[in-house]
Design a protein around this motif. Structure first.
Motif, PDB file in Angstrom:
ATOM      1  N   TYR A  48      13.542   5.763   9.807  1.00  0.00           N
ATOM      2  CA  TYR A  48      12.232   5.190  10.136  1.00  0.00           C
ATOM      3  C   TYR A  48      11.254   5.386   8.989  1.00  0.00           C
ATOM      4  CZ  TYR A  48      10.746   9.990  11.064  1.00  0.00           C
ATOM      5  OH  TYR A  48      10.454  11.323  10.934  1.00  0.00           O
ATOM      6  N   TRP A  49      10.260   4.504   8.943  1.00  0.00           N
ATOM      7  CA  TRP A  49       9.212   4.538   7.926  1.00  0.00           C
ATOM      8  C   TRP A  49       7.993   5.228   8.517  1.00  0.00           C
ATOM      9  CZ3 TRP A  49       5.761  -0.188   6.516  1.00  0.00           C
ATOM     10  CH2 TRP A  49       4.911   0.147   5.446  1.00  0.00           C
ATOM     11  N   ASN A  50       7.655   6.385   7.988  1.00  0.00           N
ATOM     12  CA  ASN A  50       6.429   7.081   8.393  1.00  0.00           C
ATOM     13  C   ASN A  50       5.350   6.656   7.407  1.00  0.00           C
ATOM     14  OD1 ASN A  50       4.365   8.777   9.106  1.00  0.00           O
ATOM     15  ND2 ASN A  50       5.693  10.529   9.451  1.00  0.00           N
ATOM     16  N   TRP A  51       4.708   5.537   7.704  1.00  0.00           N
ATOM     17  CA  TRP A  51       3.784   4.866   6.800  1.00  0.00           C
ATOM     18  C   TRP A  51       2.545   5.660   6.465  1.00  0.00           C
ATOM     19  CZ3 TRP A  51       0.230   4.963  10.453  1.00  0.00           C
ATOM     20  CH2 TRP A  51       0.642   4.763  11.769  1.00  0.00           C
ATOM     21  N   ASN A  52       2.196   6.683   7.223  1.00  0.00           N
ATOM     22  CA  ASN A  52       1.017   7.453   6.806  1.00  0.00           C
ATOM     23  C   ASN A  52       1.403   8.661   5.956  1.00  0.00           C
ATOM     24  OD1 ASN A  52       1.886   9.124   8.874  1.00  0.00           O
ATOM     25  ND2 ASN A  52      -0.164   9.505   9.661  1.00  0.00           N
ATOM     26  N   GLN A  53       2.698   8.907   5.741  1.00  0.00           N
ATOM     27  CA  GLN A  53       3.144   9.918   4.790  1.00  0.00           C
ATOM     28  C   GLN A  53       3.684   9.285   3.519  1.00  0.00           C
ATOM     29  OE1 GLN A  53       5.889  12.693   6.508  1.00  0.00           O
ATOM     30  NE2 GLN A  53       4.320  13.654   7.773  1.00  0.00           N
ATOM     31  N   ASP A  54       4.377   8.176   3.669  1.00  0.00           N
ATOM     32  CA  ASP A  54       4.916   7.418   2.533  1.00  0.00           C
ATOM     33  C   ASP A  54       4.383   5.992   2.676  1.00  0.00           C
ATOM     34  OD1 ASP A  54       6.695   9.543   1.585  1.00  0.00           O
ATOM     35  OD2 ASP A  54       7.826   9.142   3.405  1.00  0.00           O
ATOM     36  N   VAL A  55       3.304   5.682   1.959  1.00  0.00           N
ATOM     37  CA  VAL A  55       2.618   4.403   2.182  1.00  0.00           C
ATOM     38  C   VAL A  55       3.420   3.188   1.709  1.00  0.00           C
ATOM     39  CG1 VAL A  55       0.300   5.384   2.241  1.00  0.00           C
ATOM     40  CG2 VAL A  55       1.252   4.612   0.062  1.00  0.00           C
ATOM     41  N   ALA A 111      14.962   0.713  -0.907  1.00  0.00           N
ATOM     42  CA  ALA A 111      16.200   0.096  -0.403  1.00  0.00           C
ATOM     43  C   ALA A 111      15.919  -1.213   0.325  1.00  0.00           C
ATOM     44  CB  ALA A 111      16.926   1.065   0.531  1.00  0.00           C
ATOM     45  N   PHE A 112      14.694  -1.380   0.808  1.00  0.00           N
ATOM     46  CA  PHE A 112      14.336  -2.583   1.554  1.00  0.00           C
ATOM     47  C   PHE A 112      13.633  -3.620   0.670  1.00  0.00           C
ATOM     48  CE2 PHE A 112      14.926   0.800   4.515  1.00  0.00           C
ATOM     49  CZ  PHE A 112      15.568   0.204   5.587  1.00  0.00           C
ATOM     50  N   LEU A 113      13.488  -3.309  -0.608  1.00  0.00           N
ATOM     51  CA  LEU A 113      12.792  -4.204  -1.535  1.00  0.00           C
ATOM     52  C   LEU A 113      13.720  -4.873  -2.551  1.00  0.00           C
ATOM     53  CD1 LEU A 113       9.633  -2.008  -2.185  1.00  0.00           C
ATOM     54  CD2 LEU A 113       9.888  -3.937  -0.605  1.00  0.00           C
ATOM     55  N   ASP A 114      14.990  -4.547  -2.505  1.00  0.00           N
ATOM     56  CA  ASP A 114      15.974  -5.114  -3.427  1.00  0.00           C
ATOM     57  C   ASP A 114      16.396  -6.495  -2.912  1.00  0.00           C
ATOM     58  OD1 ASP A 114      18.184  -5.846  -4.922  1.00  0.00           O
ATOM     59  OD2 ASP A 114      19.355  -4.052  -4.443  1.00  0.00           O
ATOM     60  N   SER A 164       3.292  -2.137   0.889  1.00  0.00           N
ATOM     61  CA  SER A 164       2.654  -0.825   0.930  1.00  0.00           C
ATOM     62  C   SER A 164       1.453  -0.862   1.863  1.00  0.00           C
ATOM     63  CB  SER A 164       2.197  -0.427  -0.473  1.00  0.00           C
ATOM     64  OG  SER A 164       1.446   0.761  -0.440  1.00  0.00           O
ATOM     65  N   MET A 165       1.158   0.274   2.454  1.00  0.00           N
ATOM     66  CA  MET A 165      -0.040   0.417   3.282  1.00  0.00           C
ATOM     67  C   MET A 165      -1.168   1.075   2.491  1.00  0.00           C
ATOM     68  SD  MET A 165       0.554  -1.084   6.046  1.00  0.00           S
ATOM     69  CE  MET A 165      -0.939  -0.623   6.902  1.00  0.00           C
ATOM     70  N   ALA A 166      -0.950   1.285   1.185  1.00  0.00           N
ATOM     71  CA  ALA A 166      -1.988   1.891   0.341  1.00  0.00           C
ATOM     72  C   ALA A 166      -3.270   1.074   0.432  1.00  0.00           C
ATOM     73  CB  ALA A 166      -1.517   1.972  -1.108  1.00  0.00           C
ATOM     74  N   GLY A 167      -4.370   1.762   0.632  1.00  0.00           N
ATOM     75  CA  GLY A 167      -5.669   1.113   0.706  1.00  0.00           C
ATOM     76  C   GLY A 167      -6.018   0.538   2.071  1.00  0.00           C
ATOM     77  N   SER A 168      -5.101   0.633   3.027  1.00  0.00           N
ATOM     78  CA  SER A 168      -5.366   0.100   4.364  1.00  0.00           C
ATOM     79  C   SER A 168      -6.133   1.132   5.199  1.00  0.00           C
ATOM     80  CB  SER A 168      -4.062  -0.256   5.073  1.00  0.00           C
ATOM     81  OG  SER A 168      -4.322  -0.606   6.415  1.00  0.00           O
ATOM     82  N   ASN A 169      -7.246   0.736   5.753  1.00  0.00           N
ATOM     83  CA  ASN A 169      -8.024   1.638   6.613  1.00  0.00           C
ATOM     84  C   ASN A 169      -7.326   1.935   7.923  1.00  0.00           C
ATOM     85  OD1 ASN A 169     -10.078   1.883   4.773  1.00  0.00           O
ATOM     86  ND2 ASN A 169     -11.252   0.177   5.612  1.00  0.00           N
ATOM     87  N   SER A 170      -6.356   1.103   8.315  1.00  0.00           N
ATOM     88  CA  SER A 170      -5.717   1.258   9.625  1.00  0.00           C
ATOM     89  C   SER A 170      -4.867   2.520   9.744  1.00  0.00           C
ATOM     90  CB  SER A 170      -4.874   0.034   9.954  1.00  0.00           C
ATOM     91  OG  SER A 170      -3.819  -0.108   9.028  1.00  0.00           O
TER      92      SER A 170
END
Length: 166
Positions: A101-108, A113-116, A129-135
Motif C-alpha cells: 500500500y501507498w502511505n501518501w502522507n509518509q511517502d508523497v 515501480a508504478f511509474l515505469d 506525487s502528493m507533494a504540495g497538496s493541502n489535502s
C-alpha cells in the motif's frame, strides 16, 4: 479450538508500505506484478480479470458497484480489497501475499515501480506525487481524524484526502 485461530494469525498476510530500498517491499511488488500480469491476460468475462475487477470498482462509462458517497464507503472497500488480495494470492500461489500500500502522507511520491511505462503496473496519471497538496497536511487531517462520529468522519475522509489522492 484456539490453535487453528492462533495459527491463522501467525500466518496472516503482511501488507507492506511501499518504500524504496526494502527487500520485503520489492518481493511484494514482484508478486503483485505477477498477479496483475496474470489478471491482464485473462478475458474480460473472467471475474478474476483485471478488466472485471476495474469494472466492479467503477468505469468511466458509469457502471459502478463502488459505495462512494454512502455510509458503506469503508466496509465496501475493505471487502473489495480483501477479495482482490485473495485473488492475487491464488494467482501467484502465495497464500501469505499481502497487498502493498501507498502511505501518501509518509511517502508523497508514487513508488517508482508504478511509474515505469514498460511495466504491467504502469497506469498513465495526471499526478505522481502528493507533494504540495493541502489535502494530506496535518492541519487538514487532524480535525478529520479527531472526529468521533463515524458517519461524518467517513464523509470527510472520503472527500479529503481520499478523493484527492485518487
Amino acid at each position: 479450538g484456539c490453535d487453528k485461530l492462533a495459527e491463522a494469525i501467525r500466518n496472516r498476510p503482511v501488507r507492506r508500505r511501499l518504500r524504496t530500498g526494502s527487500p520485503e517491499v520489492d518481493a511484494a511488488i514482484d508478486l503483485y506484478r505477477q498477479a496483475v500480469t496474470q489478471m491482464k491476460q485473462l478475458p474480460a468475462s473472467n471475474a478474476q480479470s483485471w478488466a472485471a475487477q476495474a469494472t466492479i470498482h467503477g468505469t468511466p462509462a458509469g457502471f459502478n458497484f463502488c459505495q462512494h458517497g454512502t455510509n458503506h464507503f469503508f466496509d465496501w472497500h475493505r471487502a473489495y480489497l480483501f477479495y482482490f488480495e485473495k485473488m492475487c494470492q491464488k494467482l501467484t500461489g502465495n497464500a501469505k501475499f499481502g497487498l502493498p500500500y501507498w502511505n501518501w502522507n509518509q511517502d508523497v511520491a508514487i513508488h517508482p515501480a508504478f511509474l515505469d511505462p514498460t511495466s504491467t503496473l504502469f497506469l498513465a496519471r495526471t499526478r505522481t506525487s502528493m507533494a504540495g497538496s493541502n489535502s494530506i497536511t496535518t492541519p487538514t487531517l487532524d480535525p478529520i481524524l479527531g472526529d468521533t462520529n463515524f458517519f461524518t468522519f467517513s464523509q470527510q475522509l472520503e472527500g479529503t484526502p481520499h478523493n484527492n489522492v485518487h
